[in-house]
Design an enzyme around this catalytic site. Sequence first.
Site, PDB file in Angstrom:
ATOM      1  N   THR A 134       0.826  -1.211   0.000  1.00 32.51           N
ATOM      2  CA  THR A 134       0.000   0.000   0.000  1.00 32.51           C
ATOM      3  C   THR A 134       0.858   1.259   0.000  1.00 32.51           C
ATOM      4  O   THR A 134       2.016   1.238   0.434  1.00 32.51           O
ATOM      5  CB  THR A 134      -0.896  -0.030   1.267  1.00 32.51           C
ATOM      6  N   ASP A 135       0.242   2.370  -0.408  1.00 34.06           N
ATOM      7  CA  ASP A 135       0.937   3.659  -0.334  1.00 34.06           C
ATOM      8  C   ASP A 135       1.071   4.141   1.118  1.00 34.06           C
ATOM      9  O   ASP A 135       1.864   5.033   1.408  1.00 34.06           O
ATOM     10  CB  ASP A 135       0.223   4.729  -1.185  1.00 34.06           C
ATOM     11  N   GLU A 136       0.305   3.524   2.029  1.00 28.71           N
ATOM     12  CA  GLU A 136       0.320   4.001   3.420  1.00 28.71           C
ATOM     13  C   GLU A 136       1.669   3.765   4.095  1.00 28.71           C
ATOM     14  O   GLU A 136       1.954   4.370   5.123  1.00 28.71           O
ATOM     15  CB  GLU A 136      -0.808   3.342   4.229  1.00 28.71           C
ATOM     16  N   TYR A 159      -1.664  -0.671  11.030  1.00 29.69           N
ATOM     17  CA  TYR A 159      -1.841  -1.336   9.723  1.00 29.69           C
ATOM     18  C   TYR A 159      -0.643  -1.064   8.813  1.00 29.69           C
ATOM     19  O   TYR A 159      -0.011  -1.987   8.295  1.00 29.69           O
ATOM     20  CB  TYR A 159      -3.137  -0.853   9.054  1.00 29.69           C
ATOM     21  N   LYS A 163       2.278  -3.559   7.283  1.00 29.64           N
ATOM     22  CA  LYS A 163       2.518  -3.738   5.845  1.00 29.64           C
ATOM     23  C   LYS A 163       3.985  -3.396   5.523  1.00 29.64           C
ATOM     24  O   LYS A 163       4.639  -4.087   4.755  1.00 29.64           O
ATOM     25  CB  LYS A 163       1.577  -2.858   5.011  1.00 29.64           C
TER      26      LYS A 163
END
Length: 354
Positions: A134-136, A159, A163
């Site tokens: 993810t970009d997060e 989260y 990741k």
Amino acid sequence: MPRILLVTGAAGFIGSNFVELALEAGYAVVGYDALTYAGHRENLAAFEKHPKFTFVQGNILDQELFYSTLQKHQVTWVAHFAAESHVDKSISGPGAFIETNVNGTYSLLMAARKHYEGLSSTEKPRFRFLHVSTDEVFGELGPTGKFSETTPYAPNSPYSASKAASDLLVRAWFHTYGLPTIITNCSNNYGPRQFPEKLIPHMIFCALQGKALPVYGKGENIRDWIHVKDHARGVLLALEKGIPGETYCFGGNSERKNLDVVHALCSTLDELRPRSAGGSYRDLISFVTDRPGHDFRYAIDDSKAQRELGYVHHFKNFESGLKETIAWYLSNLEWSKQVTSKPGVKVSYDWSKI
Ligand code: NAD
Ligand code: TDX
């Protein structure tokens, strides 16, 4: 030798859209999924009987089962989507995120390496382990700039930290053991079959019930929305053309403030399903306590994927993709009813009002 694709998280939102695309493209697919509260056989219903599709119910933490599945089906590509994926859930209960996202990915890497070591010298260079991220993991942006493959990691939520940790394990397995891994980092997905804990489907069902639409803070946080089918095409391209050890970012080129997304959603619902009580669904918008550590803005520069993989955005207009998505939910109310009525599901809707 044909490509045999194993897809973890196949019964989830993005996984099931990816399985659909891979089958359409002619690949044989083994879906592997534990069917948690977020995974549903209903998501696979359309291709469950496809001659090239097999489903295995299994946990990514079960290294033995995963290894024997790779062996039994002579898997040549792994696309790893399985994860705990909801940020709010990671704030109230981070443990499951460490377990699934970090330990689960470690378990897959151990099994995949053992499988890879046993491949023939012609098959080895063609094996791929693609990890969907993810970009997060990059943290948050201010008002300008975009994330790219060279942005340093700075995750802010349990989260995104889980990741990021799994991405680093995947990277290490490439550098240390030579496992041909690829990492993809994508922005916020929307489209059919997204579990209604996430912003867009959650707002649709709150609206249909005549309940308040809970916008966090002032609704000024910005996300870059990509249609799930564009993300799925990107992942397939990365498997087909990507270089082991590389990472590829995918975005939607559609940055929107959350409040603007909710306004667009209300306008579309006003058109497709006018409120029986009269007025606009916008009247239901309610500003609620902000998410702790709420990242302000995400945006992705995916020019590397465009240049090196030939990636193109098919869904260029977010508002028309959103309208198509809302129409899908309105014609699949039974799906939503079934997937939200399972044990362990936190969101609940009064279906008698919908
Ligand atoms: P989802 O929650 O809809 O689906 C996750 C799937 O993984 C479910 O089918 C679930 O049953 C399965 N799963 C969970 N734990 C498992 C375990 N221990 N063993 C086996 N299966 C397990 O998630 P999604 O939105 O489809 O996201 C898929 C992937 O894409 C995730 O890795 C997520 O981090 C990543 N991602 C999501 C987005 C997004 O906007 N949704 C954006 C970028 C990246
Ligand atoms: O009720 C809500 N109200 C609200 O204002 C919900 C559920 C969300 N929000 C806000 C929070 C976010 O700024 O909307 C935005 C989108 O929220 P989510 O749909 O929960 O997504 P987000 O937290 O941005 O994370 C998503 O994109 C990146 C996915 O859930 C992740 O799996 C993915 O990695």
